[in-house]
Write an enzyme that holds these catalytic residues in place. Structure first.
Site, short mmCIF file in Angstrom:
data_model
loop_
_atom_site.label_atom_id
_atom_site.label_comp_id
_atom_site.label_asym_id
_atom_site.label_seq_id
_atom_site.Cartn_x
_atom_site.Cartn_y
_atom_site.Cartn_z
N HIS A 29 -2.08 -54.52 26.52
CA HIS A 29 -0.93 -54.01 27.27
C HIS A 29 -0.97 -52.49 27.37
O HIS A 29 -1.75 -51.80 26.68
CB HIS A 29 0.39 -54.47 26.63
CG HIS A 29 0.61 -53.96 25.24
ND1 HIS A 29 1.15 -52.71 24.98
CD2 HIS A 29 0.39 -54.53 24.03
CE1 HIS A 29 1.25 -52.55 23.68
NE2 HIS A 29 0.79 -53.63 23.08
N CYS B 102 -2.10 -56.05 18.44
CA CYS B 102 -2.35 -56.06 19.88
C CYS B 102 -3.12 -54.80 20.29
O CYS B 102 -3.27 -53.86 19.50
CB CYS B 102 -1.03 -56.16 20.65
SG CYS B 102 -0.31 -57.82 20.62
#
Length: 485
Positions: free
Chosen positions: A385, A404
């Site tokens: 992201h 992440c």
């Protein structure tokens, strides 16, 4: 005189009752003990000697057995040849045999060690064949050289294909119905005009492995001596090649994340089309390695805060100031999914075991997911992201996240995924437009793009060999397994 007559009569009766004499079957000469080359006749063929060595599995006093790595495979190889020798002719190594010995003695070019493939023994046997020895002794040396060379090549090929520590685990390059059979591979390579290049095709073929292997071979040829720092760098190259054999890449176009390098690359064949800086997970919450496929992404996403982050990071801030939620655009819901006013909750009365709330962060500036998130199947709930805080990308050390992967300039990757859909690509907003009007929007690309997340502490970048810090401290354990203490 009468006694002599009785004796002649008895002999005559014996011959009559016995019938005509039968011919005596010749007795086959006893086969010399397997492995006892000194007792063989000089006329024994090389094929017979090879067969005897392959059957020689019982040790006797004064006779030491050969040390096999793959006796079954070696037998299979010679059965395919009806027992004929492969590497020797006219009492010497043939061209393929010379190339094969040189290949195993140069195993360090591939991050491997010659001693694991009978290297010292092969070198000694080849030298002995180049010196004057009796014919029987020469035949025995040839037979040993034949079988040890085959056995070493079979193990060498398996290690190139699967790695040394997982040699009996099929590589991802092997289909379920076509497992790698070293004996068959070696036989095909021997039948080819260029033996060595064909044999080496069992290695991973993707650019990262190939370039790194070539860099290692070049590294070893530099006149740098063998000081400890150089040896450790060579070992770092070798263990990285080992990891690539465990997780090779079969695709010709893919997205590659290299965690120690903090980079994402979009690769097409041998070209890198895009490079992005990354922030990865901290050592206590490391980003895992895996393979998946990129196809779906969401613009201006809402962030559904994981339970661990909500209780370990947001809850202490809410205790300090309940207005923290409004300042950072967090929405809080109770167990029934009803909105909760953060200022109306006594957060000191809430703890990790009695945390019955879910927290979401609105899309737009300040959102932890930034302007876009790429979701893909994986068992770790890890995603790729953006972020609205670009400051961390300027740091040299970027293992700062929860697992992440945060990336710089993510809309460039989104545009590449839509390269075959001009109408969709034309509607992609800029990051500034998304910040000004953060309306969530889910987009599916026409086709998926392979994604590979790997851990490589060295790589060839723009033609130059680069070494990276071992951010998750994974190299040392692997180094000990491969090279000892």
């Amino acid at each position: 005189m009468r006694r002599l007559g009785y004796l002649l009569l008895a002999l005559l009766l014996t011959l009559v009752t016995a019938g005509p004499a039968r011919p005596v079957a010749p007795v086959a000469p006893a086969r010399p003990p397997a492995g006892g080359s000194s007792s063989r006749a000089a006329s024994d063929s090389l094929a017979d000697r090879i067969e005897a060595l392959l059957l020689d599995t019982v040790a006797t006093p004064g006779h030491r057995l050969l040390q096999w790595h793959d006796l079954r495979g070696t037998r299979d190889f010679y059965q395919r040849r009806a027992g004929a020798p492969a590497w020797c002719e006219a009492s010497r190594l043939n061209a393929q045999g010379q190339a094969a010995v040189a290949l195993l003695l140069g195993a360090e070019d591939y991050g491997l060690q010659p001693v694991n493939y009978h290297g010292p023994a092969l070198q000694a046997l080849a030298s002995a064949l180049n010196s004057p020895v009796p014919a029987a002794r020469r035949a025995a040396l040839q037979a040993r050289l034949e079988v040890l060379l085959t056995d070493g090549l079979l193990r060498f090929a398996r290690h190139l294909r699967r790695g040394q520590l997982r040699e009996f685990t099929p590589s991802p390059l092997e289909a379920a119905d076509s497992a790698f059979v070293p004996a068959a591979w070696l036989a095909r390579a021997l039948a080819a005009p260029d033996f060595v290049p064909v044999l080496l095709r069992c290695q991973p073929a993707h650019r990262e492995y190939r370039q790194l292997q070539q860099a290692l071979a070049h590294w070893r040829r530099q006149p740098w001596g063998r000081d400890s720092a150089r040896i450790r760098r060579a070992q770092q190259l070798a263990l990285t090649l080992e990891r690539w054999r465990w997780q090779p890449i079969a695709d010709t176009g893919y997205v590659l994340v290299n965690l120690p390098a903090y980079t994402l690359e979009v690769v097409h064949r041998d070209s890198v089309l895009q490079t992005h800086r990354l922030v990865i997970g901290k050592p206590e919450s490391p980003t895992p390695t895996f393979s998946s496929r990129l196809r779906v992404f969401t613009l201006a996403p809402e962030w559904r805060v994981p339970y661990s982050i909500a209780t370990e990071e947001i809850l202490p801030r809410l205790r300090h100031s309940p207005r923290y939620a409004a300042r950072h655009r967090f929405l809080i819901y109770d167990a029934q999914g009803q909105p909760v006013d953060a200022t109306a909750v006594d957060w000191w009365d809430v703890n990790k075991k009695r945390f019955r709330y879910t927290i979401r962060q609105r899309s737009g500036p300040g959102n932890a997911l930034g302007s876009v998130i790429f979701r893909f199947p994986n068992p770790y709930q890890v995603y790729l992201h953006a972020t609205y805080d670009a400051h961390d990308f300027k740091r040299p050390y970027r293992a700062l996240g929860h697992g992440c992967i945060r990336m710089e300039h993510p809309l460039q990757l989104a545009a590449y995924l839509l390269r075959d859909a001009d109408s969709l690509r034309a509607t992609l907003p800029t990051e500034a437009a998304l910040a000004a009007a953060p309306v969530p929007r889910r987009i599916t690309a026409p086709r998926a793009m392979p994604l590979h997340v790997r851990y490589a502490t060295c790589a060839v970048v723009a033609g130059r060999l680069r070494f990276y810090p071992d951010v998750y401290q994974q190299d040392e354990a692997l180094r000990r397994q491969l090279f000892g203490r």
